[in-house]
Design a protein around this motif. Structure first.
Motif, PDB file in Angstrom:
ATOM      1  N   ASP A  24      14.794   1.136  -2.161  1.00  0.00           N
ATOM      2  CA  ASP A  24      15.125   0.035  -3.086  1.00  0.00           C
ATOM      3  C   ASP A  24      14.913   0.460  -4.537  1.00  0.00           C
ATOM      4  O   ASP A  24      14.400  -0.306  -5.366  1.00  0.00           O
ATOM      5  CB  ASP A  24      14.293  -1.213  -2.756  1.00  0.00           C
ATOM      6  CG  ASP A  24      14.626  -1.770  -1.379  1.00  0.00           C
ATOM      7  OD1 ASP A  24      15.779  -1.591  -0.911  1.00  0.00           O
ATOM      8  OD2 ASP A  24      13.739  -2.381  -0.764  1.00  0.00           O
ATOM      9  N   GLY A  25      15.292   1.696  -4.821  1.00  0.00           N
ATOM     10  CA  GLY A  25      15.269   2.193  -6.194  1.00  0.00           C
ATOM     11  C   GLY A  25      13.940   2.736  -6.662  1.00  0.00           C
ATOM     12  O   GLY A  25      13.838   3.215  -7.793  1.00  0.00           O
ATOM     13  N   GLN A  26      12.918   2.678  -5.820  1.00  0.00           N
ATOM     14  CA  GLN A  26      11.600   3.155  -6.232  1.00  0.00           C
ATOM     15  C   GLN A  26      11.188   4.353  -5.395  1.00  0.00           C
ATOM     16  O   GLN A  26      11.368   4.348  -4.171  1.00  0.00           O
ATOM     17  CB  GLN A  26      10.548   2.047  -6.066  1.00  0.00           C
ATOM     18  CG  GLN A  26       9.186   2.436  -6.618  1.00  0.00           C
ATOM     19  CD  GLN A  26       8.126   1.371  -6.406  1.00  0.00           C
ATOM     20  OE1 GLN A  26       8.359   0.377  -5.716  1.00  0.00           O
ATOM     21  NE2 GLN A  26       6.962   1.582  -6.997  1.00  0.00           N
ATOM     22  N   GLU A  27      10.645   5.400  -6.061  1.00  0.00           N
ATOM     23  CA  GLU A  27      10.174   6.563  -5.318  1.00  0.00           C
ATOM     24  C   GLU A  27       8.806   6.275  -4.728  1.00  0.00           C
ATOM     25  O   GLU A  27       7.872   5.929  -5.448  1.00  0.00           O
ATOM     26  CB  GLU A  27      10.107   7.793  -6.224  1.00  0.00           C
ATOM     27  CG  GLU A  27       9.769   9.064  -5.435  1.00  0.00           C
ATOM     28  CD  GLU A  27       9.906  10.324  -6.269  1.00  0.00           C
ATOM     29  OE1 GLU A  27      11.049  10.698  -6.584  1.00  0.00           O
ATOM     30  OE2 GLU A  27       8.856  10.902  -6.601  1.00  0.00           O
ATOM     31  N   LEU A  28       8.711   6.381  -3.416  1.00  0.00           N
ATOM     32  CA  LEU A  28       7.478   6.070  -2.694  1.00  0.00           C
ATOM     33  C   LEU A  28       7.068   7.256  -1.838  1.00  0.00           C
ATOM     34  O   LEU A  28       7.914   8.054  -1.423  1.00  0.00           O
ATOM     35  CB  LEU A  28       7.687   4.840  -1.793  1.00  0.00           C
ATOM     36  CG  LEU A  28       8.076   3.527  -2.488  1.00  0.00           C
ATOM     37  CD1 LEU A  28       8.416   2.458  -1.454  1.00  0.00           C
ATOM     38  CD2 LEU A  28       6.969   3.044  -3.406  1.00  0.00           C
ATOM     39  N   SER A  29       5.775   7.342  -1.570  1.00  0.00           N
ATOM     40  CA  SER A  29       5.266   8.361  -0.655  1.00  0.00           C
ATOM     41  C   SER A  29       4.867   7.659   0.641  1.00  0.00           C
ATOM     42  O   SER A  29       3.976   6.809   0.652  1.00  0.00           O
ATOM     43  CB  SER A  29       4.069   9.081  -1.283  1.00  0.00           C
ATOM     44  OG  SER A  29       3.635  10.122  -0.441  1.00  0.00           O
ATOM     45  N   VAL A  30       5.550   8.009   1.710  1.00  0.00           N
ATOM     46  CA  VAL A  30       5.452   7.259   2.966  1.00  0.00           C
ATOM     47  C   VAL A  30       4.696   8.094   4.001  1.00  0.00           C
ATOM     48  O   VAL A  30       5.079   9.240   4.268  1.00  0.00           O
ATOM     49  CB  VAL A  30       6.864   6.919   3.489  1.00  0.00           C
ATOM     50  CG1 VAL A  30       6.786   6.158   4.797  1.00  0.00           C
ATOM     51  CG2 VAL A  30       7.647   6.130   2.434  1.00  0.00           C
ATOM     52  N   PRO A  31       3.641   7.536   4.601  1.00  0.00           N
ATOM     53  CA  PRO A  31       2.899   8.284   5.637  1.00  0.00           C
ATOM     54  C   PRO A  31       3.696   8.356   6.934  1.00  0.00           C
ATOM     55  O   PRO A  31       4.541   7.497   7.206  1.00  0.00           O
ATOM     56  CB  PRO A  31       1.630   7.451   5.815  1.00  0.00           C
ATOM     57  CG  PRO A  31       2.067   6.057   5.514  1.00  0.00           C
ATOM     58  CD  PRO A  31       3.100   6.188   4.404  1.00  0.00           C
ATOM     59  N   LEU A  32       3.385   9.339   7.747  1.00  0.00           N
ATOM     60  CA  LEU A  32       4.089   9.505   9.030  1.00  0.00           C
ATOM     61  C   LEU A  32       3.389   8.662  10.095  1.00  0.00           C
ATOM     62  O   LEU A  32       2.835   9.176  11.066  1.00  0.00           O
ATOM     63  CB  LEU A  32       4.111  10.988   9.418  1.00  0.00           C
ATOM     64  CG  LEU A  32       4.628  11.943   8.340  1.00  0.00           C
ATOM     65  CD1 LEU A  32       4.640  13.376   8.873  1.00  0.00           C
ATOM     66  CD2 LEU A  32       5.992  11.532   7.841  1.00  0.00           C
ATOM     67  N   ASP A  33       3.409   7.368   9.897  1.00  0.00           N
ATOM     68  CA  ASP A  33       2.714   6.422  10.769  1.00  0.00           C
ATOM     69  C   ASP A  33       3.727   5.387  11.245  1.00  0.00           C
ATOM     70  O   ASP A  33       4.243   4.606  10.443  1.00  0.00           O
ATOM     71  CB  ASP A  33       1.585   5.752   9.971  1.00  0.00           C
ATOM     72  CG  ASP A  33       0.815   4.720  10.780  1.00  0.00           C
ATOM     73  OD1 ASP A  33       1.268   4.360  11.881  1.00  0.00           O
ATOM     74  OD2 ASP A  33      -0.240   4.269  10.287  1.00  0.00           O
ATOM     75  N   PRO A  34       4.017   5.354  12.538  1.00  0.00           N
ATOM     76  CA  PRO A  34       5.038   4.424  13.041  1.00  0.00           C
ATOM     77  C   PRO A  34       4.729   2.957  12.765  1.00  0.00           C
ATOM     78  O   PRO A  34       5.627   2.115  12.792  1.00  0.00           O
ATOM     79  CB  PRO A  34       5.055   4.700  14.551  1.00  0.00           C
ATOM     80  CG  PRO A  34       4.480   6.052  14.699  1.00  0.00           C
ATOM     81  CD  PRO A  34       3.485   6.221  13.590  1.00  0.00           C
ATOM     82  N   ALA A  35       3.453   2.630  12.508  1.00  0.00           N
ATOM     83  CA  ALA A  35       3.108   1.237  12.199  1.00  0.00           C
ATOM     84  C   ALA A  35       3.370   0.896  10.738  1.00  0.00           C
ATOM     85  O   ALA A  35       3.295  -0.265  10.351  1.00  0.00           O
ATOM     86  CB  ALA A  35       1.642   0.969  12.527  1.00  0.00           C
ATOM     87  N   ASN A  36       3.675   1.918   9.938  1.00  0.00           N
ATOM     88  CA  ASN A  36       4.024   1.687   8.533  1.00  0.00           C
ATOM     89  C   ASN A  36       5.490   1.242   8.486  1.00  0.00           C
ATOM     90  O   ASN A  36       6.361   1.895   9.043  1.00  0.00           O
ATOM     91  CB  ASN A  36       3.820   2.974   7.735  1.00  0.00           C
ATOM     92  CG  ASN A  36       4.222   2.822   6.283  1.00  0.00           C
ATOM     93  OD1 ASN A  36       5.407   2.721   5.976  1.00  0.00           O
ATOM     94  ND2 ASN A  36       3.250   2.820   5.395  1.00  0.00           N
ATOM     95  N   ARG A  37       5.762   0.138   7.822  1.00  0.00           N
ATOM     96  CA  ARG A  37       7.119  -0.442   7.877  1.00  0.00           C
ATOM     97  C   ARG A  37       8.151   0.461   7.209  1.00  0.00           C
ATOM     98  O   ARG A  37       9.313   0.480   7.614  1.00  0.00           O
ATOM     99  CB  ARG A  37       7.134  -1.838   7.240  1.00  0.00           C
ATOM    100  CG  ARG A  37       6.857  -1.867   5.745  1.00  0.00           C
ATOM    101  CD  ARG A  37       6.630  -3.286   5.240  1.00  0.00           C
ATOM    102  NE  ARG A  37       6.329  -3.289   3.810  1.00  0.00           N
ATOM    103  CZ  ARG A  37       7.107  -3.824   2.879  1.00  0.00           C
ATOM    104  NH1 ARG A  37       8.235  -4.406   3.224  1.00  0.00           N
ATOM    105  NH2 ARG A  37       6.755  -3.789   1.609  1.00  0.00           N
TER     106      ARG A  37
END
Lengths: 57, 366
Positions: A24-37
């Motif tokens: 959605d236009g924002q750079e995010l750092s996403v963990p490799l966790d299936p419970a993370n949306r």
């Protein structure tokens, strides 16, 4: 979610530790966790064939 | 105090006990993100999320507002700045809060001992009409139960209560985990695809045409400058609405921080965390940040823009910030800063004194 890019980030030791993604236009750092949306949505879009996760540099 | 002065009915199941509101931030006190928009996935006051599909004109804001009913300090306010021309068959919009599954085991869904729940809330809208409000669960078998409420008078705070039947259906169990247990949905408009199968009498297996059944008016979405406000939202076990359970700001903030935590700078040179350089010359740095409460799951890291951050000593610029090693309790950030550090150097992540102040966000929302 509108995900326009995704790339693995290597952790110490060389294994992938997270994904840097533009969501959605924002750079995010996403963990490799299936419970993370955000990660769940990345996996869903990869499965659907509309998103590719680039390898870590 | 003598034991004899304690009212026996204080111990009864019918007594009004604390910690009964299954919703978080029902008083709309906590507003970590600030204003959201009417795009799907946006938040206003913490835990309350906008959802929509296929809308092509709608624009507006999702904000905290000081206009609230008596005995409340805040409300959630939906303001439409650009109206949807018309609601097509495949379009809908709703406000929702998602409740963590392991907090709902007491409902006993999917068993013969399942319990009713009652939703109570204050609502104020610039348009009158009948709106759908309901519960949806996705674990095991997707199931839904919608009811309606009516806004009788425009621009007036009205108190509504809706009781939902116990879910004794097969496949009704809510998993005992940290996923989504229930959606609590306030519908604001829906096309014909999402109406036609009624669940007003009780829980049914979900079909698309049951999603917003009962939603009669779309006028909030189709009227420029329309507003719709919500306050004092409470979901509790039982068939009666009890007085709103006011919780302290600190208590409610901690509950919200399980799902989202924004770390604000106090100003120039605010220190976000400490760490070390683990390589010489490459600028690879790790900074540990502990979360104020254990988060629901490993959170996503966001930041207000790398130009707002620096690394001390020497206030060097940062070219990358990513999650490194992390869990629900702590996130370790990997920073790439301008070269000049040696392996083992002690460092700190700071606000570089730019405007506006820098912030970090940790998002473990449902």
């Amino acid at each position: 979610m509108n995900i326009t890019s995704a790339q693995y980030i290597a952790g110490r030791g060389g294994n992938n530790s997270s994904i840097t993604a533009t969501i959605d236009g924002q750079e995010l750092s996403v963990p490799l966790d299936p419970a993370n949306r955000h990660y769940a949505e990345i996996l869903r879009q990869v499965e659907e064939g509309v998103l590719t996760i680039q390898e870590a540099e | 105090m003598a034991l004899s002065t304690i009212q026996n009915n204080s111990f009864a199941d019918t007594a009004v006990h604390g910690y009964r509101n299954l919703l978080i931030n029902g008083a709309m006190q906590i507003y970590q993100r600030g204003a959201g928009t009417l795009a799907s996935g946006q938040f206003g006051p913490d835990r309350f999320q906008w959802g929509s599909a296929n809308l092509d004109n709608l624009a507006g804001t999702l904000t905290q507002d000081s206009d609230a009913p008596d005995n409340f300090g805040s409300s959630l306010k939906v303001t439409v700045t650009t109206a949807e021309t018309a609601i097509a068959s495949d379009e809908y919009a709703y406000l929702n809060q998602r409740i963590e599954a392991q907090n709902l085991q007491g409902l006993g869904y999917g068993t013969s001992s399942a319990k009713q729940v009652t939703l109570s809330f204050w609502v104020k809208s610039s348009v009158t009409g009948t709106f759908a409000v309901g519960l949806y669960k996705g674990d095991n078998t997707g199931q839904i139960h919608n009811k309606t409420y009516t806004i009788n008078s425009a621009g007036t705070w009205e108190y509504k209560t809706v009781t939902f039947s116990a879910n004794t259906l097969a496949g009704g169990a809510i998993d005992n985990d940290n996923g989504i247990g229930l959606y609590v949905n306030w519908h604001l408009g829906a096309g014909s695809n999402f109406k036609g199968t009624s669940s007003s009498s009780g829980w049914i297996s979900y079909v698309v045409s049951s999603w917003a059944d009962g939603q009669d008016t779309d006028a909030v979405l189709t009227t420029t400058n329309a507003t719709w406000q919500l306050a004092g939202a409470q979901l509790e076990v039982g068939s009666e609405a009890t007085p709103f359970e006011h919780r302290s700001y600190g208590d409610e903030l901690a509950r919200c921080q399980r799902y989202f935590n924004k770390v604000n700078s106090s100003g120039a040179y605010h220190v976000f965390g400490h760490g070390i350089a683990w390589n010489t010359g490459t600028g690879d740095i790790s900074i540990g940040i502990r979360h104020p409460v254990t988060m629901r799951t490993t959170p996503t890291l966001g930041n207000s823009g790398l130009s707002g951050f620096g690394v001390d000593p020497s206030n060097k610029t940062i070219s990358a910030m990513t999650l490194y090693h992390h869990n629900e309790s702590q996130s370790t950030l990997k920073l790439t800063a301008a070269s000049g550090y040696s392996a083992g150097d002690a460092l700190q992540l700071i606000d570089r004194d730019t405007t506006p102040n820098a912030n970090l966000t940790f998002d473990a929302e449902l």
